[in-house]
Design a protein around this motif. Sequence first.
Motif, PDB file in Angstrom:
ATOM      1  N   LEU A 106      -4.413  -1.787  -1.401  1.00  0.00           N
ATOM      2  CA  LEU A 106      -5.517  -1.263  -2.203  1.00  0.00           C
ATOM      3  C   LEU A 106      -6.250  -2.351  -2.976  1.00  0.00           C
ATOM      4  CD1 LEU A 106      -3.959   2.069  -3.486  1.00  0.00           C
ATOM      5  CD2 LEU A 106      -5.420   1.665  -1.490  1.00  0.00           C
ATOM      6  N   ALA A 107      -5.780  -3.579  -2.885  1.00  0.00           N
ATOM      7  CA  ALA A 107      -6.462  -4.694  -3.542  1.00  0.00           C
ATOM      8  C   ALA A 107      -7.346  -5.477  -2.574  1.00  0.00           C
ATOM      9  CB  ALA A 107      -5.448  -5.621  -4.194  1.00  0.00           C
ATOM     10  N   CYS A 108      -6.857  -5.688  -1.340  1.00  0.00           N
ATOM     11  CA  CYS A 108      -7.614  -6.542  -0.408  1.00  0.00           C
ATOM     12  C   CYS A 108      -7.928  -5.889   0.931  1.00  0.00           C
ATOM     13  CB  CYS A 108      -6.863  -7.853  -0.177  1.00  0.00           C
ATOM     14  SG  CYS A 108      -5.381  -7.694   0.854  1.00  0.00           S
ATOM     15  N   GLY A 109      -7.384  -4.708   1.203  1.00  0.00           N
ATOM     16  CA  GLY A 109      -7.667  -4.023   2.463  1.00  0.00           C
ATOM     17  C   GLY A 109      -6.811  -4.476   3.628  1.00  0.00           C
ATOM     18  N   TRP A 110      -5.810  -5.329   3.386  1.00  0.00           N
ATOM     19  CA  TRP A 110      -4.945  -5.801   4.463  1.00  0.00           C
ATOM     20  C   TRP A 110      -4.169  -4.642   5.076  1.00  0.00           C
ATOM     21  CZ3 TRP A 110       0.532  -5.741   4.426  1.00  0.00           C
ATOM     22  CH2 TRP A 110       1.137  -6.407   5.487  1.00  0.00           C
ATOM     23  N   ASP A 111      -3.943  -4.728   6.383  1.00  0.00           N
ATOM     24  CA  ASP A 111      -3.084  -3.771   7.074  1.00  0.00           C
ATOM     25  C   ASP A 111      -1.988  -4.559   7.778  1.00  0.00           C
ATOM     26  OD1 ASP A 111      -3.747  -3.928  10.235  1.00  0.00           O
ATOM     27  OD2 ASP A 111      -5.539  -4.338   9.039  1.00  0.00           O
ATOM     28  N   GLN A 112      -0.900  -3.931   8.065  1.00  0.00           N
ATOM     29  CA  GLN A 112       0.264  -4.645   8.591  1.00  0.00           C
ATOM     30  C   GLN A 112       0.070  -5.203   9.990  1.00  0.00           C
ATOM     31  OE1 GLN A 112       2.806  -1.334   7.899  1.00  0.00           O
ATOM     32  NE2 GLN A 112       2.975  -0.834  10.051  1.00  0.00           N
ATOM     33  N   TRP A 113      -1.007  -4.860  10.679  1.00  0.00           N
ATOM     34  CA  TRP A 113      -1.253  -5.368  12.027  1.00  0.00           C
ATOM     35  C   TRP A 113      -2.162  -6.599  12.012  1.00  0.00           C
ATOM     36  CZ3 TRP A 113      -1.690  -0.217  10.699  1.00  0.00           C
ATOM     37  CH2 TRP A 113      -0.616   0.573  11.098  1.00  0.00           C
ATOM     38  N   THR A 114      -2.665  -6.950  10.852  1.00  0.00           N
ATOM     39  CA  THR A 114      -3.569  -8.094  10.726  1.00  0.00           C
ATOM     40  C   THR A 114      -2.797  -9.270  10.140  1.00  0.00           C
ATOM     41  OG1 THR A 114      -5.452  -6.630  10.396  1.00  0.00           O
ATOM     42  CG2 THR A 114      -5.718  -8.904   9.675  1.00  0.00           C
ATOM     43  N   THR A 115      -2.934 -10.424  10.759  1.00  0.00           N
ATOM     44  CA  THR A 115      -2.262 -11.613  10.263  1.00  0.00           C
ATOM     45  C   THR A 115      -2.894 -12.045   8.948  1.00  0.00           C
ATOM     46  OG1 THR A 115      -1.763 -12.347  12.498  1.00  0.00           O
ATOM     47  CG2 THR A 115      -1.670 -14.006  10.767  1.00  0.00           C
ATOM     48  N   GLN A 116      -2.054 -12.204   7.949  1.00  0.00           N
ATOM     49  CA  GLN A 116      -2.498 -12.689   6.644  1.00  0.00           C
ATOM     50  C   GLN A 116      -1.308 -13.401   6.021  1.00  0.00           C
ATOM     51  OE1 GLN A 116      -5.183 -10.581   3.797  1.00  0.00           O
ATOM     52  NE2 GLN A 116      -3.291 -10.132   2.735  1.00  0.00           N
ATOM     53  N   TYR A 117      -1.595 -14.489   5.356  1.00  0.00           N
ATOM     54  CA  TYR A 117      -0.517 -15.255   4.729  1.00  0.00           C
ATOM     55  C   TYR A 117      -0.558 -15.076   3.226  1.00  0.00           C
ATOM     56  CZ  TYR A 117      -0.389 -17.267   9.349  1.00  0.00           C
ATOM     57  OH  TYR A 117      -0.303 -17.412  10.705  1.00  0.00           O
ATOM     58  N   ASP A 118       0.633 -15.065   2.633  1.00  0.00           N
ATOM     59  CA  ASP A 118       0.691 -14.980   1.182  1.00  0.00           C
ATOM     60  C   ASP A 118       0.455 -16.371   0.593  1.00  0.00           C
ATOM     61  OD1 ASP A 118       3.145 -16.362   1.328  1.00  0.00           O
ATOM     62  OD2 ASP A 118       4.337 -14.545   1.086  1.00  0.00           O
ATOM     63  N   THR A 119       0.538 -16.496  -0.702  1.00  0.00           N
ATOM     64  CA  THR A 119       0.234 -17.779  -1.340  1.00  0.00           C
ATOM     65  C   THR A 119       1.303 -18.835  -1.082  1.00  0.00           C
ATOM     66  OG1 THR A 119       1.237 -17.076  -3.425  1.00  0.00           O
ATOM     67  CG2 THR A 119      -1.127 -16.694  -3.165  1.00  0.00           C
ATOM     68  N   ASN A 120       2.444 -18.445  -0.541  1.00  0.00           N
ATOM     69  CA  ASN A 120       3.503 -19.393  -0.186  1.00  0.00           C
ATOM     70  C   ASN A 120       3.425 -19.822   1.273  1.00  0.00           C
ATOM     71  OD1 ASN A 120       4.606 -19.171  -2.778  1.00  0.00           O
ATOM     72  ND2 ASN A 120       5.820 -17.394  -2.186  1.00  0.00           N
ATOM     73  N   GLY A 121       2.443 -19.286   2.002  1.00  0.00           N
ATOM     74  CA  GLY A 121       2.292 -19.620   3.420  1.00  0.00           C
ATOM     75  C   GLY A 121       3.117 -18.759   4.348  1.00  0.00           C
ATOM     76  N   ASN A 122       3.755 -17.736   3.827  1.00  0.00           N
ATOM     77  CA  ASN A 122       4.537 -16.804   4.647  1.00  0.00           C
ATOM     78  C   ASN A 122       3.655 -15.641   5.085  1.00  0.00           C
ATOM     79  OD1 ASN A 122       6.988 -18.261   4.162  1.00  0.00           O
ATOM     80  ND2 ASN A 122       7.080 -17.295   2.148  1.00  0.00           N
TER      81      ASN A 122
END
Length: 147
Positions: A106-122
């Motif tokens: 609800l903050a960025c619109g990310w869904d679990q099927w889209t590749t996105q990295y957290d601030t630690n690179g994971n």
Amino acid sequence: MRNAPSLLAMLGETEPAARPVVMPWEYVKMRRAAAGMTIEQAARPYWHRPEHQADVERNVRELETVGFRMQRHFFGADMSRAYSFNLDVYRQLCDTPPEQHPRLCLACGWDQWTTQYDTNGNDATWSETDPDRCTRCEQLERKKVIT
């Protein structure tokens, strides 16, 4: 039968709160904001001649207009050349009832099927402390509180 209490209510348990509904125009705006782009920056990969710039920027802005849903036959809703954007998610938000919408941060619109990295690179995943946010947004929020 509509006024009958639910089984959970009869057992003294409360029903889980309904998740907020993310609309297509909100999804587009959240994904652009998560990429840290302005509308002008997001439109840049789509125009090749200066005389097209204003039209393309207007079309990109229109995608974020409340109530706007891109028609299926028009491919202009695919913003993936500019930023991480899942056209299938956008189509689901446009074409299906809210109870069939995919789960989105609800903050960025990310869904679990889209590749996105957290601030630690994971790889981003769902937050354990806030099920409505991804780990990237949770980490960004934590950094804001610290600074």
